[in-house]
Write a protein that holds these residues in place. Structure first.
Motif, PDB file in Angstrom:
ATOM      1  N   GLU A   1       0.865  -1.181   0.000  1.00 11.66           N
ATOM      2  CA  GLU A   1       0.000   0.000   0.000  1.00 11.66           C
ATOM      3  C   GLU A   1       0.904   1.234   0.000  1.00 11.66           C
ATOM      4  O   GLU A   1       1.683   1.447   0.940  1.00 11.66           O
ATOM      5  CB  GLU A   1      -0.894  -0.013   1.232  1.00 11.66           C
ATOM      6  CG  GLU A   1      -1.857   1.121   1.326  1.00 11.66           C
ATOM      7  CD  GLU A   1      -2.963   1.042   0.295  1.00 11.66           C
ATOM      8  OE1 GLU A   1      -3.367   2.100  -0.193  1.00 11.66           O
ATOM      9  OE2 GLU A   1      -3.398  -0.078  -0.025  1.00 11.66           O
TER      10      GLU A   1
ATOM     11  N   ASP B   1       0.583   4.350   0.568  1.00 14.16           N
ATOM     12  CA  ASP B   1       0.482   5.283   1.689  1.00 14.16           C
ATOM     13  C   ASP B   1       1.180   4.782   2.943  1.00 14.16           C
ATOM     14  O   ASP B   1       1.471   5.561   3.852  1.00 14.16           O
ATOM     15  CB  ASP B   1      -0.980   5.579   2.012  1.00 14.16           C
ATOM     16  CG  ASP B   1      -1.655   6.386   0.916  1.00 14.16           C
ATOM     17  OD1 ASP B   1      -0.935   7.079   0.160  1.00 14.16           O
ATOM     18  OD2 ASP B   1      -2.890   6.327   0.815  1.00 14.16           O
ATOM     19  N   ASN B   2       1.469   3.487   3.017  1.00 14.53           N
ATOM     20  CA  ASN B   2       2.128   2.917   4.192  1.00 14.53           C
ATOM     21  C   ASN B   2       3.651   2.968   4.115  1.00 14.53           C
ATOM     22  O   ASN B   2       4.336   2.794   5.127  1.00 14.53           O
ATOM     23  CB  ASN B   2       1.711   1.459   4.389  1.00 14.53           C
ATOM     24  CG  ASN B   2       0.254   1.328   4.740  1.00 14.53           C
ATOM     25  OD1 ASN B   2      -0.374   2.271   5.192  1.00 14.53           O
ATOM     26  ND2 ASN B   2      -0.296   0.141   4.526  1.00 14.53           N
TER      27      ASN B   2
END
Length: 76
Positions: free
Chosen positions: A20, A22-23
């Motif tokens: 992901e 955003d992680n």
């Protein structure tokens, strides 16, 4: 670190996958913190590297090599 800690629910017992997008900054921050801590207190940093492997089982940042009982543990 403080912003990341406040962003996650307590206690955080889930995965935070690196896939992901955003992680990824969170993983980089945690890895950098653990690496800096490793230079002063290797025992304390070991728990952070283990947590990184738990957060992302695919371990895209290479924390498994510095976690206790990881593949890199045999090299020391």
């Amino acid at each position: 670190m403080c912003v990341l800690q406040q962003s996650l629910p307590w206690p955080f017992r889930d995965v935070l996958l690196y896939s992901e997008l955003d992680n990824r900054p969170a993983h980089r921050i945690l890895y950098c913190y653990a690496d800096l801590l490793r230079r002063r207190a290797p025992e304390a940093a070991a728990a952070w590297f283990t947590a990184l492997v738990y957060l992302n089982p695919n371990d895209n940042v290479g924390a498994r090599f510095l976690a206790p009982d990881g593949p890199g543990d045999r090299l020391l």
